[in-house]
Motif scaffolding. Sequence first.
Motif, PDB file in Angstrom:
ATOM      1  N   ILE A 234       0.801  -1.230   0.000  1.00 30.34           N
ATOM      2  CA  ILE A 234       0.000   0.000   0.000  1.00 30.34           C
ATOM      3  C   ILE A 234       0.831   1.277   0.000  1.00 30.34           C
ATOM      4  N   VAL A 235       2.151   1.170   0.102  1.00 27.14           N
ATOM      5  CA  VAL A 235       2.982   2.373   0.187  1.00 27.14           C
ATOM      6  C   VAL A 235       2.782   3.267  -1.039  1.00 27.14           C
ATOM      7  N   GLY A 236       2.902   2.686  -2.237  1.00 31.67           N
ATOM      8  CA  GLY A 236       2.755   3.477  -3.459  1.00 31.67           C
ATOM      9  C   GLY A 236       1.370   4.084  -3.626  1.00 31.67           C
ATOM     10  N   PRO A 237       0.306   3.276  -3.575  1.00 29.86           N
ATOM     11  CA  PRO A 237      -1.047   3.830  -3.709  1.00 29.86           C
ATOM     12  C   PRO A 237      -1.384   4.860  -2.638  1.00 29.86           C
ATOM     13  N   ALA A 242      -2.328  10.499  -0.956  1.00 29.75           N
ATOM     14  CA  ALA A 242      -1.913  11.668  -0.169  1.00 29.75           C
ATOM     15  C   ALA A 242      -1.636  12.863  -1.068  1.00 29.75           C
ATOM     16  N   GLU A 243      -0.944  12.641  -2.182  1.00 30.84           N
ATOM     17  CA  GLU A 243      -0.621  13.727  -3.107  1.00 30.84           C
ATOM     18  C   GLU A 243      -1.878  14.334  -3.721  1.00 30.84           C
ATOM     19  N   ARG A 244      -2.803  13.459  -4.100  1.00 31.16           N
ATOM     20  CA  ARG A 244      -4.044  13.950  -4.714  1.00 31.16           C
ATOM     21  C   ARG A 244      -4.831  14.802  -3.725  1.00 31.16           C
ATOM     22  N   SER A 319     -10.216  12.141  -7.457  1.00 29.07           N
ATOM     23  CA  SER A 319      -9.121  12.197  -8.418  1.00 29.07           C
ATOM     24  C   SER A 319      -8.279  10.932  -8.350  1.00 29.07           C
ATOM     25  N   TYR A 320      -8.033  10.453  -7.139  1.00 32.56           N
ATOM     26  CA  TYR A 320      -7.242   9.218  -6.965  1.00 32.56           C
ATOM     27  C   TYR A 320      -7.988   8.005  -7.526  1.00 32.56           C
ATOM     28  N   LEU A 321      -9.259   7.885  -7.212  1.00 40.10           N
ATOM     29  CA  LEU A 321     -10.015   6.711  -7.629  1.00 40.10           C
ATOM     30  C   LEU A 321     -10.277   6.668  -9.134  1.00 40.10           C
ATOM     31  N   LEU A 322     -10.423   7.839  -9.732  1.00 40.42           N
ATOM     32  CA  LEU A 322     -10.745   7.876 -11.152  1.00 40.42           C
ATOM     33  C   LEU A 322      -9.512   7.931 -12.034  1.00 40.42           C
TER      34      LEU A 322
END
Length: 323
Positions: A234-237, A242-244, A319-322
């Motif tokens: 989960i580190v990358g996702p 967090a960025e989004r 934004s992250y999910l799409l």
Amino acid sequence: MPYDLNQPPSPQHRPSRHASRARGGALVAVAALAAATLSGCGGPGGAAPAPGGSAQGAGGTPSVAPSGSAPAAGGSRAPGGTGTPGPPSGDAKPSTPGRGPLAGRVVVIDPGHNPGNFRHAREINRLVDIGTNRKECDTTGTATNDGYTEAAFTLDVSHRLRTLLEKQGATVRFTQDDDRPFGPCVDERARIGNEAAADAVVSIHADGSGSGNRGFHVIHPALVERGAADTRGIVGPSRELAERIAGKFVRATGSAPSNYVGGGTGLDERGDLGGLNLSTVPKVFIECGNMRDAKDAALLTSSQWRQKAAQGIAEGIGSYLLG
């Protein structure tokens, strides 16, 4: 938050799903927006932290008992009755999914702390396993100098966030909604997100740092592989989530990234939080501001600003999910 950590994350939660997306651009965008915010609002930029003003939120906030009476069940009003919480959802009970771009997606909202925690010191001080060590079940959270509690703030923002996400069709679950005497403990909070197979989990907080320390930051998990904790999947996702959120939060609220955590990026990687260590799905914490600073407190106690905060978080999740 105990769950089966030996089971690998489902494909949609593996870092490869997001590996092709550049992260540098997101950080540059946050920094640019922050600069514009600071020049436009006269907010603090790069101010030195007050002595002892390290980040305290997300499980490390000082225990500050609220002044005055505790909010009624399901209530999360700021001084003056500016809060507009929705009805309790029930512990981890899903909302009714609707139609929209986020239909079929599951989001778990984790309102930090619980209004009843301060009445259950023995229970919340019980140590639980977070993989790297043992830590308190939960804390009371912090409060503004006028007594508006972090627990009330997190519930209010969480209710607003749920409404926004449901309008986009997402299925939303809460870890708590002031519907239990205290807690849940940090390990149970993680388990709720894991068992829901959440596409994203966001824990809502406000910090309790020193006066003069201002701004928001989003905490994402460090690489931890120890005991019951394994964040490799989960580190990358989580970093991308967090960025989004950081980028959208700047736009929606006009608040600058923290001037005392994260070097102006609005991001902070940590490996000492049970809610992140024990998660097997993408998860972040957001410290929306510093309750112990008068200028930040004025924002956090404003119902209009809390709506903007919820909007920014919702846009970041979407934004992250799409993609």
